[in-house]
Design an enzyme around this catalytic site. Structure first.
Site, short mmCIF file in Angstrom:
data_model
loop_
_atom_site.label_atom_id
_atom_site.label_comp_id
_atom_site.label_asym_id
_atom_site.label_seq_id
_atom_site.Cartn_x
_atom_site.Cartn_y
_atom_site.Cartn_z
N GLY A 159 0.81 -1.21 0.00
CA GLY A 159 0.00 0.00 0.00
C GLY A 159 0.84 1.26 0.00
O GLY A 159 0.37 2.33 -0.34
N THR A 260 9.76 2.35 -5.96
CA THR A 260 10.22 2.45 -4.57
C THR A 260 9.70 3.68 -3.84
O THR A 260 9.94 3.84 -2.65
CB THR A 260 11.76 2.43 -4.53
OG1 THR A 260 12.27 3.41 -5.46
CG2 THR A 260 12.30 1.07 -4.91
N GLY A 261 9.00 4.57 -4.55
CA GLY A 261 8.32 5.67 -3.89
C GLY A 261 9.23 6.77 -3.39
O GLY A 261 10.28 7.06 -3.97
N HIS A 554 -29.55 20.48 -9.94
CA HIS A 554 -29.80 21.52 -8.94
C HIS A 554 -30.61 20.91 -7.80
O HIS A 554 -31.54 20.14 -8.04
CB HIS A 554 -30.58 22.67 -9.57
CG HIS A 554 -31.04 23.69 -8.56
ND1 HIS A 554 -30.19 24.66 -8.06
CD2 HIS A 554 -32.25 23.89 -7.96
CE1 HIS A 554 -30.86 25.41 -7.20
NE2 HIS A 554 -32.11 24.96 -7.13
#
Length: 580
Positions: A159, A260-261, A554
């Site tokens: 994650g 690898t972020g 609306h």
């Protein structure tokens, strides 16, 4: 190989276009972005830019021709390259057969078939994905969907930062801030609570956040298993020969995807290593509410977490080097958000620099451009930098510490891709999703798909929310010169008034010549949801005039965005007449 140039579809209603004039002739060199030709649709004239570079080797349809959308009108290629004169004819015949519901004859099989790929060894994979965050798990699952044998390596929890330390836990806390704000206005709406006194149990807050994270991370793991992706836990060391070492185990990939972020960025000033200086990772596990908090950096994460603790009763001071918070966003939107958050009790010090942090008596003193700020805790939130641990031996080409990739997400080493935060192009989870997906497809099929990130939306989940897509006003003026701007405020919106959320506005930027939509910026309720409509509109290349044909429900918040589009044309019903 020749590249097709097609008649573009410039709007949802466009069926054909007339070629007014070719600006380039056969044999001319063409660079990406050059004006190729001018066409006329039923709505407007438009100059068409080349999407690729090469030589204009053949014009299929000349000046004056009326051509259906998506039909080939020319070919780009290399100097001296030729195009089979029958190619276009064959393609048109194929279209006609398909339209009539008839079977299209298959081309005869080539005499020399491509050699089948060698079988994979037990420890070998079509793709080894390094990193289990948004880019990584998306790439792994997409590779598996395409029939690949896929492995994924993650050193901690699947994650990535988003699920474990970023987007999700932060939004869990921001919901608490929203609930607390609702309690404050309840009496004015006729809701008389038994007691206006409330306490915040940080143990339960942290535990609930952890339960949300666990549910989502286990969901990612379940998806990977369901797609038969082989999962490894541990720090991956990647070698130039595409072997990947995880502890005592070695596996090999025909292709490698480095996902690898990123990690928290740090600054080198005296006192920054104090235990009272927290990162965004640390503060999300804090089980006590500080009386005062200095937020070092007025970017997205700093402003969001600052608002969380301000809602808990903490005295929050944001210290920002730029002249306004979140300086990458449109100036007008940034200043509006800062004004609203100031009314909520947050303090802002802008155009300042942090020189030193002194710890004494269990408190911190921040020395900021000749001033002193005394607080219990400080949050270091100056951005994130690519995580390159385990990639040291690859000798990849870098750009200011980020892995350099081409439009296919491929690095300087063929067969090694690097989508997501690690390349620094767009450090957003949803951008990482798309980059990971594109990287996987290119790894499995060859480099055929590009990652178009131009219309990636971004949001700040404060209350009110902020969301942006496309160019800021400053960028649009620099690139286009003559632009149009439309605005509409939530102060007159029925649902916003009924919801006590009548603050903020929507701003639409368009070019003056064709009414092309260049940017949409929102500060107000549900901005993070509405911006997805704007992103889709821009990706579909709709003009302001075409958006004006739509009907918005609306009462909805999104009516404000519709009115902002209409204001570009000077036709917003709920805006006062413009001064002449």
């Amino acid at each position: 190989m020749a590249i097709e140039v097609i008649m573009p579809k410039l709007g949802v209603d466009m069926q054909e276009g007339e070629i007014l004039e070719w600006k380039k002739q056969e044999g001319d060199e063409v660079k990406e972005g050059d004006i190729l030709l001018e066409i006329m649709s039923d709505k407007t004239n438009m100059e068409i830019e080349a999407e690729d570079s090469g030589v204009l080797i053949k014009i299929v349809h000349g000046d004056g021709a009326t051509v259906p959308v998506t039909e080939v009108i020319a070919y780009l290629g290399e100097a001296g390259e030729t195009v089979d004169a029958g190619t276009a004819t064959v393609k048109e015949a194929t279209k006609e057969l398909e339209a009539a519901g008839l079977e299209v004859p298959k081309a005869p099989a080539q005499e020399v078939a491509q050699a089948p790929k060698a079988a994979l060894a037990d420890d070998e994979y079509d793709i080894v994905v390094v990193g289990g965050g948004p880019a990584g798990y998306y790439a792994a699952i997409r590779g598996a969907q395409l029939g690949g044998k896929i492995a994924i390596v993650e050193k901690s929890e699947f994650g990535g930062t988003c699920l474990n330390k970023g987007c999700i836990p932060t939004k869990t806390y921001l919901k608490n801030a929203e609930i607390l704000e609702g309690l404050k206005i309840a009496a004015g709406r006729g809701i008389n609570l038994a007691s206006t006194n409330y306490t915040i149990d940080m143990d339960k807050t942290v535990d609930f956040k952890n339960s949300v994270v666990k549910k989502l991370t286990s969901g990612v793991g379940g998806l990977l298993k369901a797609n038969k992706v082989t999962m490894f836990n541990g720090l991956a060391k990647v070698n130039p020969d595409k072997t990947v070492v995880i502890g005592s185990q070695t596996i090999k990939g025909r292709n490698i995807i480095l996902a690898t972020g990123s990690k928290v960025s740090r600054i080198n000033i005296p006192g920054i290593d104090s235990k009272h200086v927290l990162t965004s990772d640390d503060i999300l596990d804090l089980r006590e509410i500080p009386k005062s908090l200095a937020v070092i950096g007025g970017g997205v994460v700093g402003v969001e977490l600052g608002l969380v603790f301000a809602s808990y009763g903490t005295e929050v001071t944001v210290v920002e080097m730029a002249d306004r918070i979140i300086p990458a966003m449109d100036r007008e939107i940034s200043l509006e958000l800062q004004k609203i958050l100031s009314k909520k009790g947050m303090k802002f010090m802008t155009s300042v620099s942090l020189e030193e942090i002194v710890e004494a008596n269990n408190q911190l003193t921040l020395k900021v451009s000749g001033q002193e700020v005394v607080v219990d805790k400080a949050l270091l939130s100056i951005g994130r930098v690519p995580q390159l641990n385990g990639l040291e031996d690859l000798n990849l080409e870098l750009d200011r510490g980020r892995i350099k990739v081409n439009e296919y997400q491929e690095t300087s080493i063929p067969g090694i891709y690097a989508p997501g935060d690690v390349n620094g192009q767009k450090m957003l989870a949803h951008a990482a999703y798309r980059m990971g997906e594109v990287a996987a497809e290119n790894a499995m099929r060859g480099n055929t798909r590009k990652a178009n990130l131009a219309y990636t939306p971004a949001a700040v989940y404060t209350h009110p929310e902020v969301a942006i897509c496309g160019l800021t006003e400053e960028q649009a003026r620099e690139q286009y010169g003559d632009i149009l701007i439309g605005r509409n405020s939530f102060t007159g919106n029925g649902r916003a008034i009924a919801s006590n959320e009548d603050h903020g506005f929507v701003k639409v930027i368009a070019d003056a010549k064709y009414h092309e939509i260049l940017g949409v910026h929102i500060v107000g309720p549900s901005a993070a949801e509405m911006i997805n409509e704007a992103s889709t509109i821009m990706e579909s290349e709709l003009t302001v005039d075409e958006v004006a044909l739509s009907i918005h429900g609306h009462p909805t918040f999104s009516e404000v965005m519709y009115e902002a589009f209409m204001d570009v044309l000077g036709e917003a019903i709920h805006n006062p007449p413009r001064r002449k």
